[in-house]
Design a protein around this motif. Structure first.
Motif, mmCIF file in Angstrom:
data_model
loop_
_atom_site.group_PDB
_atom_site.id
_atom_site.type_symbol
_atom_site.label_atom_id
_atom_site.label_comp_id
_atom_site.label_asym_id
_atom_site.label_seq_id
_atom_site.Cartn_x
_atom_site.Cartn_y
_atom_site.Cartn_z
ATOM 1 N N ALA A 1 56.415 21.375 -56.074
ATOM 2 C CA ALA A 1 57.512 20.938 -55.207
ATOM 3 C C ALA A 1 58.446 22.084 -54.847
ATOM 4 N N ARG A 2 58.588 23.078 -55.745
ATOM 5 C CA ARG A 2 59.498 24.190 -55.476
ATOM 6 C C ARG A 2 58.966 25.112 -54.391
ATOM 7 N N LEU A 3 57.668 25.052 -54.109
ATOM 8 C CA LEU A 3 57.071 25.909 -53.084
ATOM 9 C C LEU A 3 56.856 25.179 -51.760
ATOM 10 N N GLN A 4 57.152 23.902 -51.743
ATOM 11 C CA GLN A 4 57.030 23.145 -50.496
ATOM 12 C C GLN A 4 58.236 23.415 -49.598
ATOM 13 N N ALA A 5 58.023 23.275 -48.316
ATOM 14 C CA ALA A 5 59.062 23.625 -47.340
ATOM 15 C C ALA A 5 60.264 22.692 -47.433
ATOM 16 N N ARG A 6 61.457 23.289 -47.416
ATOM 17 C CA ARG A 6 62.672 22.504 -47.279
ATOM 18 C C ARG A 6 62.806 22.072 -45.820
ATOM 19 N N ASP A 7 63.257 20.862 -45.606
ATOM 20 C CA ASP A 7 63.392 20.355 -44.241
ATOM 21 C C ASP A 7 64.283 21.258 -43.393
ATOM 22 N N ALA A 8 65.342 21.804 -43.999
ATOM 23 C CA ALA A 8 66.300 22.618 -43.252
ATOM 24 C C ALA A 8 65.715 23.940 -42.781
ATOM 25 N N LEU A 9 64.568 24.352 -43.357
ATOM 26 C CA LEU A 9 63.990 25.644 -43.006
ATOM 27 C C LEU A 9 62.742 25.518 -42.132
ATOM 28 N N VAL A 10 62.456 24.322 -41.680
ATOM 29 C CA VAL A 10 61.356 24.099 -40.739
ATOM 30 C C VAL A 10 61.968 23.880 -39.357
ATOM 31 N N SER A 11 61.731 24.802 -38.455
ATOM 32 C CA SER A 11 62.270 24.750 -37.086
ATOM 33 C C SER A 11 63.793 24.567 -37.044
#
Length: 370
Positions: free
Chosen positions: A259-269
């Motif tokens: 989970a720590r390596l999955q994309a944060r919503d704020a950092l996708v587009s």
């Protein structure tokens, strides 16, 4: 040690979340050091002076630690849930490399490496040392020697199981462990990675000129970019995944489990207008625990302004105009370039004249009011 002992290490590595664990000799000769020396001699490392100052220690694992006998190479998958490249079609958003959308992988991996290294030291009674990619150790050649994958024509590691998306960590030990078979090259005649590079950063297959690489420019390069690369960056504001994402071997890749390596919503587009408005405190808050934080607010906003200049969105003109007065020279210079792209050279001259006139009128009003 026997294969059963190696299996115990692999089991322990898997329990810690590593998807790959293989073994290589750390003491046998190799040609990787010579290739690195040629890379530096040609100046292809750009402003990464640390590569030159640590060249001798990087040449071979035993140049850094003469007691090293075995390299235990660990892999941690960070694959995205979907192909990230279509995100670049949204020119009002910034593109952050997949590897930097979650927590800083150095911190995620290092703790687990130390835990595993402690277990290995207890079993073997031999000294161990732990490395992530901030240390002067050439982990990709070690990974190929250990059989985790191979260095493709873009010089990055490829895996038949994980495609392009594999973080590496290494434990060097003085213990003599039976090496695993190395991995051969599986690129064949494919040149997808070379063809995809927006700045032609590969002089030839298996060679990289970092000075032309957008990952280098967005992260390692401190000053104003050479103008020839600014339009080529498109919406890429931290790193560049083109050569990784187009690789056909990604058909075998899976999304990161950690989970720590999955994309944060704020950092996708993320929206360019929002990113350009970041001050230092807001930048640090947004990128808390992220590798993006290490380049600092000024360098990051410089990148955002280049993307704004490439957006074609005239609605971003006021965003760039506000940064003409930024305290950081590199930000002010990028704002000038962005505005010249959005309004044209003549339009920018008119804009500057209008600003000067406004400043003069405000000064006059201030003088009359005192």
């Amino acid at each position: 040690m026997t294969d059963s002992e190696k299996d115990l290490i692999r089991t322990a590595a898997s329990a810690l979340g590593f998807e790959a664990c293989r073994f290589a000799s750390a003491s046998e000769p190799w040609s990787a050091g010579e290739r690195l020396a040629h890379f530096v001699e040609a100046g292809r490392h750009g402003e990464m002076g640390w590569m030159e100052t640590t060249l001798e220690r990087r040449a071979h694992p035993t140049a850094m630690w003469d007691g090293a006998r075995t390299a235990i190479v660990l892999g941690l998958n960070y694959g995205p849930k979907t192909d990230p490249l279509p995100e670049m079609a949204d020119r009002g958003a910034g593109y952050i490399s997949v590897y930097a959308r979650g927590d800083d992988y150095h911190e995620v991996i290092k703790g687990r490496l130390k835990t595993l290294a402690g277990q290995i030291a207890a079993r073997t009674s031999q000294e161990v040392k732990v490395f992530v990619d901030t240390a002067p150790l050439m982990e990709k050649p070690l990974a190929q020697r250990a059989g985790l994958g191979w260095q493709g024509k873009h010089t990055n590691l490829l895996s038949r199981d994980h495609g392009s998306w594999l973080f590496l960590g290494v434990i060097l030990t003085a213990a003599e462990l039976e090496p695993d078979p190395p991995e051969g090259d599986h690129c064949g005649t494919c040149t997808a990675c070379l063809d995809a590079c927006p700045t032609a950063a590969f002089p030839a297959p298996f060679q990289l000129d970092a000075r032309r690489c957008l990952s280098y420019l967005t992260i390692e390069f401190a000053g104003p970019w050479p103008t020839e690369f600014r339009a080529a960056t498109g919406s890429r504001i931290y790193g560049c995944d083109d050569c990784l994402a187009v690789c056909p071997w990604n058909k075998f890749a899976a999304a990161a489990r950690d989970a720590r390596l999955q994309a944060r919503d704020a950092l996708v587009s993320p929206r360019l207008a929002d990113l350009a408005a970041l001050d230092d405190a807001a930048f640090r808050a947004l990128f808390s625990k992220s590798p993006v934080k290490r380049i600092g607010r000024d360098r990051f906003v410089r990148n955002v302004l280049y993307a704004i200049g490439n957006s074609g969105d005239v609605g971003l003109i006021p965003v760039a105009e506000r940064l003409l007065d930024d305290p950081a020279p590199v930000v002010r210079g990028a704002a000038v370039w962005a505005l010249s792209r959005l309004v044209g050279v003549e339009g920018f001259a008119e804009l500057r004249l209008s600003r000067l006139t406004q400043e003069r009128d405000e000064a006059v009003r201030s003088e009359w009011s005192t």
